[in-house]
Design a protein around this motif. Structure first.
Motif, PDB file in Angstrom:
ATOM      1  N   ALA A  38       0.818  -1.221   0.000  1.00  0.00           N
ATOM      2  CA  ALA A  38       0.000   0.000   0.000  1.00  0.00           C
ATOM      3  C   ALA A  38       0.851   1.270   0.000  1.00  0.00           C
ATOM      4  N   ARG A  39       2.154   1.110   0.003  1.00  0.00           N
ATOM      5  CA  ARG A  39       3.123   2.213   0.002  1.00  0.00           C
ATOM      6  C   ARG A  39       3.020   3.088   1.257  1.00  0.00           C
ATOM      7  N   VAL A  40       2.668   2.452   2.360  1.00  0.00           N
ATOM      8  CA  VAL A  40       2.612   3.133   3.649  1.00  0.00           C
ATOM      9  C   VAL A  40       3.938   2.938   4.383  1.00  0.00           C
ATOM     10  N   GLU A  41       4.608   1.839   4.093  1.00  0.00           N
ATOM     11  CA  GLU A  41       5.855   1.464   4.746  1.00  0.00           C
ATOM     12  C   GLU A  41       6.832   0.976   3.681  1.00  0.00           C
ATOM     13  N   THR A  42       8.100   1.293   3.851  1.00  0.00           N
ATOM     14  CA  THR A  42       9.129   0.826   2.929  1.00  0.00           C
ATOM     15  C   THR A  42       9.945  -0.256   3.614  1.00  0.00           C
ATOM     16  N   LEU A  43      10.077  -1.395   2.950  1.00  0.00           N
ATOM     17  CA  LEU A  43      10.871  -2.486   3.489  1.00  0.00           C
ATOM     18  C   LEU A  43      12.322  -2.345   3.048  1.00  0.00           C
ATOM     19  N   THR A  44      13.226  -2.795   3.893  1.00  0.00           N
ATOM     20  CA  THR A  44      14.644  -2.803   3.537  1.00  0.00           C
ATOM     21  C   THR A  44      14.884  -3.914   2.524  1.00  0.00           C
ATOM     22  N   LEU A  45      16.067  -3.932   1.939  1.00  0.00           N
ATOM     23  CA  LEU A  45      16.396  -4.970   0.965  1.00  0.00           C
ATOM     24  C   LEU A  45      16.288  -6.356   1.588  1.00  0.00           C
ATOM     25  N   SER A  46      16.818  -6.540   2.795  1.00  0.00           N
ATOM     26  CA  SER A  46      16.736  -7.864   3.418  1.00  0.00           C
ATOM     27  C   SER A  46      15.286  -8.219   3.744  1.00  0.00           C
ATOM     28  N   GLN A  47      14.484  -7.261   4.156  1.00  0.00           N
ATOM     29  CA  GLN A  47      13.072  -7.527   4.414  1.00  0.00           C
ATOM     30  C   GLN A  47      12.343  -7.909   3.130  1.00  0.00           C
ATOM     31  N   LEU A  48      12.697  -7.270   2.022  1.00  0.00           N
ATOM     32  CA  LEU A  48      12.087  -7.619   0.743  1.00  0.00           C
ATOM     33  C   LEU A  48      12.401  -9.055   0.356  1.00  0.00           C
ATOM     34  N   VAL A  49      13.627  -9.488   0.622  1.00  0.00           N
ATOM     35  CA  VAL A  49      14.006 -10.876   0.325  1.00  0.00           C
ATOM     36  C   VAL A  49      13.161 -11.828   1.161  1.00  0.00           C
ATOM     37  N   TYR A  50      13.015 -11.550   2.459  1.00  0.00           N
ATOM     38  CA  TYR A  50      12.200 -12.386   3.337  1.00  0.00           C
ATOM     39  C   TYR A  50      10.723 -12.323   2.960  1.00  0.00           C
ATOM     40  N   ALA A  51      10.259 -11.184   2.494  1.00  0.00           N
ATOM     41  CA  ALA A  51       8.844 -10.993   2.180  1.00  0.00           C
ATOM     42  C   ALA A  51       8.411 -11.671   0.889  1.00  0.00           C
ATOM     43  N   ASP A  52       9.347 -11.960   0.001  1.00  0.00           N
ATOM     44  CA  ASP A  52       9.002 -12.603  -1.277  1.00  0.00           C
ATOM     45  C   ASP A  52       8.808 -14.099  -1.030  1.00  0.00           C
ATOM     46  N   VAL A  53       7.712 -14.436  -0.401  1.00  0.00           N
ATOM     47  CA  VAL A  53       7.450 -15.799   0.062  1.00  0.00           C
ATOM     48  C   VAL A  53       7.362 -16.784  -1.098  1.00  0.00           C
ATOM     49  N   ASN A  54       6.730 -16.401  -2.188  1.00  0.00           N
ATOM     50  CA  ASN A  54       6.570 -17.330  -3.300  1.00  0.00           C
ATOM     51  C   ASN A  54       7.720 -17.280  -4.311  1.00  0.00           C
ATOM     52  N   GLY A  55       8.702 -16.440  -4.085  1.00  0.00           N
ATOM     53  CA  GLY A  55       9.903 -16.434  -4.910  1.00  0.00           C
ATOM     54  C   GLY A  55       9.727 -15.911  -6.318  1.00  0.00           C
ATOM     55  N   ASP A  56       8.753 -15.041  -6.535  1.00  0.00           N
ATOM     56  CA  ASP A  56       8.522 -14.521  -7.890  1.00  0.00           C
ATOM     57  C   ASP A  56       9.191 -13.159  -8.124  1.00  0.00           C
ATOM     58  N   PHE A  57      10.054 -12.764  -7.204  1.00  0.00           N
ATOM     59  CA  PHE A  57      10.796 -11.502  -7.285  1.00  0.00           C
ATOM     60  C   PHE A  57       9.902 -10.271  -7.162  1.00  0.00           C
ATOM     61  N   LYS A  58       8.704 -10.459  -6.593  1.00  0.00           N
ATOM     62  CA  LYS A  58       7.786  -9.359  -6.324  1.00  0.00           C
ATOM     63  C   LYS A  58       7.240  -9.554  -4.916  1.00  0.00           C
ATOM     64  N   VAL A  59       6.952  -8.473  -4.241  1.00  0.00           N
ATOM     65  CA  VAL A  59       6.310  -8.540  -2.937  1.00  0.00           C
ATOM     66  C   VAL A  59       4.894  -8.019  -3.118  1.00  0.00           C
ATOM     67  N   THR A  60       3.931  -8.915  -2.942  1.00  0.00           N
ATOM     68  CA  THR A  60       2.530  -8.575  -3.181  1.00  0.00           C
ATOM     69  C   THR A  60       1.671  -9.114  -2.035  1.00  0.00           C
ATOM     70  N   ALA A  61       0.378  -8.828  -2.123  1.00  0.00           N
ATOM     71  CA  ALA A  61      -0.571  -9.339  -1.134  1.00  0.00           C
ATOM     72  C   ALA A  61      -0.605 -10.864  -1.130  1.00  0.00           C
ATOM     73  N   VAL A  62      -0.228 -11.474  -2.234  1.00  0.00           N
ATOM     74  CA  VAL A  62      -0.173 -12.943  -2.302  1.00  0.00           C
ATOM     75  C   VAL A  62       0.826 -13.479  -1.280  1.00  0.00           C
TER      76      VAL A  62
END
Length: 75
Positions: A38-62
């Motif tokens: 929602a662009r309310v919070e910015t994740l760090t690079l390491s958080q983005l890596v952890y957040a990409d649960v399905n490994g599609d190189f995107k961080v989404t609601a999925v």
């Protein structure tokens, strides 16, 4: 590639979903992802890596949904 280098490339490694790095997978991790989407919070690079649960190189609601399913014991 980042997930491989970080040792997060296996589905058994649930540490990969600990976005806030508090040692627990919880709804808080999903919340952080949703706030990022929602662009309310910015994740760090390491958080983005952890957040990409399905490994599609995107961080989404999925990714947040998958964490919530894991927390609920559905996956």
């Amino acid at each position: 590639i980042l997930r491989y280098v970080a040792g997060l490339d296996t589905p058994e490694n649930t540490d990969a979903y600990d976005v806030n790095d508090d040692g627990n997978i919880s709804a808080v991790d999903a919340r952080m992802i949703l706030r990022h989407v929602a662009r309310v919070e910015t994740l760090t690079l390491s958080q983005l890596v952890y957040a990409d649960v399905n490994g599609d190189f995107k961080v989404t609601a999925v990714d947040a949904r998958r964490i919530l399913r894991i927390v609920a014991g559905l996956e």
